[in-house]
Design a protein around this motif. Structure first.
Motif, PDB file in Angstrom:
ATOM      1  N   UNK A  84      29.886  65.189  71.623  1.00 56.00           N
ATOM      2  CA  UNK A  84      29.838  66.208  70.577  1.00 56.00           C
ATOM      3  C   UNK A  84      31.212  66.383  69.923  1.00 56.00           C
ATOM      4  N   UNK A  85      32.246  66.379  70.732  1.00 57.53           N
ATOM      5  CA  UNK A  85      33.608  66.497  70.187  1.00 57.53           C
ATOM      6  C   UNK A  85      33.941  65.295  69.300  1.00 57.53           C
ATOM      7  N   UNK A  86      33.499  64.101  69.707  1.00 56.24           N
ATOM      8  CA  UNK A  86      33.739  62.897  68.898  1.00 56.24           C
ATOM      9  C   UNK A  86      33.037  63.015  67.543  1.00 56.24           C
ATOM     10  N   UNK A  87      31.841  63.571  67.545  1.00 55.50           N
ATOM     11  CA  UNK A  87      31.098  63.748  66.289  1.00 55.50           C
ATOM     12  C   UNK A  87      31.790  64.778  65.391  1.00 55.50           C
ATOM     13  N   UNK A  88      32.252  65.879  65.991  1.00 55.33           N
ATOM     14  CA  UNK A  88      32.976  66.889  65.206  1.00 55.33           C
ATOM     15  C   UNK A  88      34.199  66.262  64.530  1.00 55.33           C
ATOM     16  N   UNK A  89      34.935  65.471  65.295  1.00 53.56           N
ATOM     17  CA  UNK A  89      36.124  64.802  64.741  1.00 53.56           C
ATOM     18  C   UNK A  89      35.735  63.834  63.625  1.00 53.56           C
ATOM     19  N   UNK A  90      34.687  63.063  63.864  1.00 56.82           N
ATOM     20  CA  UNK A  90      34.236  62.075  62.873  1.00 56.82           C
ATOM     21  C   UNK A  90      33.908  62.754  61.541  1.00 56.82           C
ATOM     22  N   UNK A  91      33.312  63.937  61.624  1.00 53.46           N
ATOM     23  CA  UNK A  91      32.914  64.659  60.412  1.00 53.46           C
ATOM     24  C   UNK A  91      34.055  65.501  59.829  1.00 53.46           C
ATOM     25  N   UNK A  92      35.166  65.589  60.556  1.00 49.76           N
ATOM     26  CA  UNK A  92      36.332  66.318  60.051  1.00 49.76           C
ATOM     27  C   UNK A  92      36.086  67.810  59.908  1.00 49.76           C
ATOM     28  N   UNK A  93      35.273  68.368  60.811  1.00 49.54           N
ATOM     29  CA  UNK A  93      34.937  69.795  60.754  1.00 49.54           C
ATOM     30  C   UNK A  93      35.832  70.549  61.742  1.00 49.54           C
ATOM     31  N   UNK A  94      36.542  71.552  61.241  1.00 53.27           N
ATOM     32  CA  UNK A  94      37.483  72.276  62.112  1.00 53.27           C
ATOM     33  C   UNK A  94      36.795  73.408  62.878  1.00 53.27           C
ATOM     34  N   UNK A  95      35.921  74.147  62.174  1.00 48.11           N
ATOM     35  CA  UNK A  95      35.234  75.288  62.803  1.00 48.11           C
ATOM     36  C   UNK A  95      33.749  75.218  62.479  1.00 48.11           C
ATOM     37  N   UNK A  96      32.905  75.481  63.477  1.00 44.56           N
ATOM     38  CA  UNK A  96      31.461  75.396  63.251  1.00 44.56           C
ATOM     39  C   UNK A  96      30.723  76.334  64.193  1.00 44.56           C
ATOM     40  N   UNK A  97      29.480  76.588  63.840  1.00 48.97           N
ATOM     41  CA  UNK A  97      28.523  77.234  64.736  1.00 48.97           C
ATOM     42  C   UNK A  97      27.860  76.128  65.562  1.00 48.97           C
ATOM     43  N   UNK A  98      27.502  76.431  66.788  1.00 51.29           N
ATOM     44  CA  UNK A  98      26.839  75.456  67.663  1.00 51.29           C
ATOM     45  C   UNK A  98      25.632  76.128  68.298  1.00 51.29           C
ATOM     46  N   UNK A  99      24.500  75.416  68.326  1.00 52.40           N
ATOM     47  CA  UNK A  99      23.314  75.967  68.980  1.00 52.40           C
ATOM     48  C   UNK A  99      22.541  74.841  69.637  1.00 52.40           C
ATOM     49  N   UNK A 100      22.035  75.106  70.841  1.00 57.32           N
ATOM     50  CA  UNK A 100      21.307  74.073  71.553  1.00 57.32           C
ATOM     51  C   UNK A 100      20.078  74.615  72.248  1.00 57.32           C
ATOM     52  N   UNK A 101      19.086  73.744  72.395  1.00 60.37           N
ATOM     53  CA  UNK A 101      17.832  74.085  73.055  1.00 60.37           C
ATOM     54  C   UNK A 101      17.774  73.412  74.423  1.00 60.37           C
TER      55      UNK A 101
ATOM     56  N   UNK B   8      38.556  76.528  70.353  1.00 64.11           N
ATOM     57  CA  UNK B   8      39.187  76.691  69.043  1.00 64.11           C
ATOM     58  C   UNK B   8      38.296  76.228  67.893  1.00 64.11           C
ATOM     59  N   UNK B   9      37.246  75.450  68.184  1.00 64.36           N
ATOM     60  CA  UNK B   9      36.379  74.915  67.121  1.00 64.36           C
ATOM     61  C   UNK B   9      35.074  75.701  66.962  1.00 64.36           C
ATOM     62  N   UNK B  10      34.845  76.685  67.842  1.00 65.61           N
ATOM     63  CA  UNK B  10      33.515  77.314  67.918  1.00 65.61           C
ATOM     64  C   UNK B  10      33.522  78.707  67.289  1.00 65.61           C
ATOM     65  N   UNK B  11      32.679  78.891  66.276  1.00 69.90           N
ATOM     66  CA  UNK B  11      32.513  80.213  65.647  1.00 69.90           C
ATOM     67  C   UNK B  11      31.514  81.060  66.433  1.00 69.90           C
ATOM     68  N   UNK B  12      30.334  80.496  66.671  1.00 72.17           N
ATOM     69  CA  UNK B  12      29.300  81.188  67.438  1.00 72.17           C
ATOM     70  C   UNK B  12      28.532  80.156  68.251  1.00 72.17           C
ATOM     71  N   UNK B  13      27.723  80.669  69.181  1.00 70.47           N
ATOM     72  CA  UNK B  13      26.905  79.797  70.031  1.00 70.47           C
ATOM     73  C   UNK B  13      25.473  80.310  70.076  1.00 70.47           C
ATOM     74  N   UNK B  14      24.529  79.365  70.073  1.00 71.90           N
ATOM     75  CA  UNK B  14      23.131  79.696  70.333  1.00 71.90           C
ATOM     76  C   UNK B  14      22.712  79.054  71.640  1.00 71.90           C
ATOM     77  N   UNK B  15      22.263  79.862  72.580  1.00 73.40           N
ATOM     78  CA  UNK B  15      21.728  79.353  73.854  1.00 73.40           C
ATOM     79  C   UNK B  15      20.223  79.616  73.828  1.00 73.40           C
ATOM     80  N   UNK B  16      19.465  78.594  73.475  1.00 72.61           N
ATOM     81  CA  UNK B  16      18.024  78.757  73.254  1.00 72.61           C
ATOM     82  C   UNK B  16      17.240  78.083  74.373  1.00 72.61           C
ATOM     83  N   UNK B  17      16.352  78.842  75.013  1.00 71.07           N
ATOM     84  CA  UNK B  17      15.469  78.296  76.060  1.00 71.07           C
ATOM     85  C   UNK B  17      16.264  77.513  77.095  1.00 71.07           C
ATOM     86  N   UNK B  18      17.295  78.155  77.638  1.00 69.51           N
ATOM     87  CA  UNK B  18      18.099  77.478  78.651  1.00 69.51           C
ATOM     88  C   UNK B  18      18.146  78.317  79.928  1.00 69.51           C
ATOM     89  N   UNK B  19      18.839  77.809  80.950  1.00 71.01           N
ATOM     90  CA  UNK B  19      18.788  78.453  82.261  1.00 71.01           C
ATOM     91  C   UNK B  19      20.174  78.566  82.881  1.00 71.01           C
TER      92      UNK B  19
END
Length: 261
Positions: free
Chosen positions: A72-89, A105-116
């Motif tokens: 995920x970090x490699x993808x963020x770097x590839x896209x050149x995005x400094x800050x983003x929201x992240x959500x996962x199921x 430092x890169x995370x604005x908010x988090x979604x924790x959906x259907x997790x344990x």
């Protein structure tokens, strides 16, 4: 061990603040096909295939949670995005917080959906039992029991084609990959470190989700320093496939209240 991150296959739709969407076990970025149309007018939705899934590379398992975080970090770097929201199921709801813990430092908010998290000994034994049964009997033979955990009976009757596709998606996943990521899901326990995740979090699950139930999600929300809890009535585990239209309003409401700009 796979120390090198993979170059993930991904899709980008929409404009606005970036939102990374992280799918679960034996799935793909197609998991978000029903949700993205609700979000893309306000957010740049980046969905991607986990290693071993969809169109992403398939390094030799076993994989670790940290491998998935580094991809995920490699993808963020590839896209050149400094800050983003992240959500996962599901498993994605573990990858997101683990990423936020390592790269806050890169995370604005988090979604924790259907997790344990906060699984009891009995909870852990049940999920490990599913993985063990798949190893001995074969994945297709155990899938039928998962179908009933994932979808409500009403939806199963109404949309058998959706369920058939989801089951086939699992069967088409390399079995060693599927079992490896299922191991990560079964063995990851976020309870010891969730308090370190300081970003605003939306904890969301289905009322009748067997493995990621409201009991566990209440504990997750209580452990996080800044969290809101939403329990969607009636639904089981496959909330994105069964009811993207019910998931979207609380997600949009949460994101709009926590915009960076």
């Amino acid at each position: 061990m796979n120390p090198m991150p993979v170059k993930s296959a991904f899709s980008v739709e929409g404009e606005g603040e970036p939102l990374f969407l992280i799918h679960g076990i034996g799935a793909s970025r197609a998991s978000f096909a029903g949700l993205v149309p609700h979000l893309k007018s306000a957010y740049r939705c980046i969905s991607y295939d986990l290693r071993g899934h969809g169109a992403s590379p398939v390094p030799k398992p076993p994989y670790t949670l940290d491998d998935l975080v580094e991809d995920l970090e490699a993808l963020r770097k590839e896209l050149g995005i400094e800050h983003a929201h992240f959500a996962g199921h599901s498993l994605g709801g573990m990858i997101g917080p683990a990423y936020a813990r390592k790269y806050p430092q890169h995370v604005l908010t988090l979604g924790l959906w259907s997790t344990a998290a906060f699984r009891t000994g009995d909870d852990s034994a049940k999920v490990r039992g599913v993985v063990a049964a798949m190893r001995t009997k074969g994945i297709p033979q155990v899938l039928e029991t998962l179908k009933d955990r994932w979808f409500t009976p009403e939806f199963a009757e109404r949309s058998p084609d959706v369920i058939t596709r989801r089951m086939q998606q699992v069967i088409d996943t390399d079995p060693d990959v599927f079992l490896s990521v299922f191991d990560i899901y079964a063995e990851t326990e976020m309870a010891p470190w969730l308090h370190e995740v300081k970003q605003p979090c939306l904890v969301l699950t289905g009322e009748n989700d067997g493995g990621c139930n409201p009991r566990l999600n209440r504990q997750i929300a209580a452990a996080l320093p800044d969290a809101e809890l939403v329990i969607l009535p009636i639904l089981r585990h496959a909330i994105l496939l069964e009811a993207a239209g019910q998931v979207a309003p609380p997600v949009l409401d949460f994101l709009q209240r926590h915009r960076a700009s």
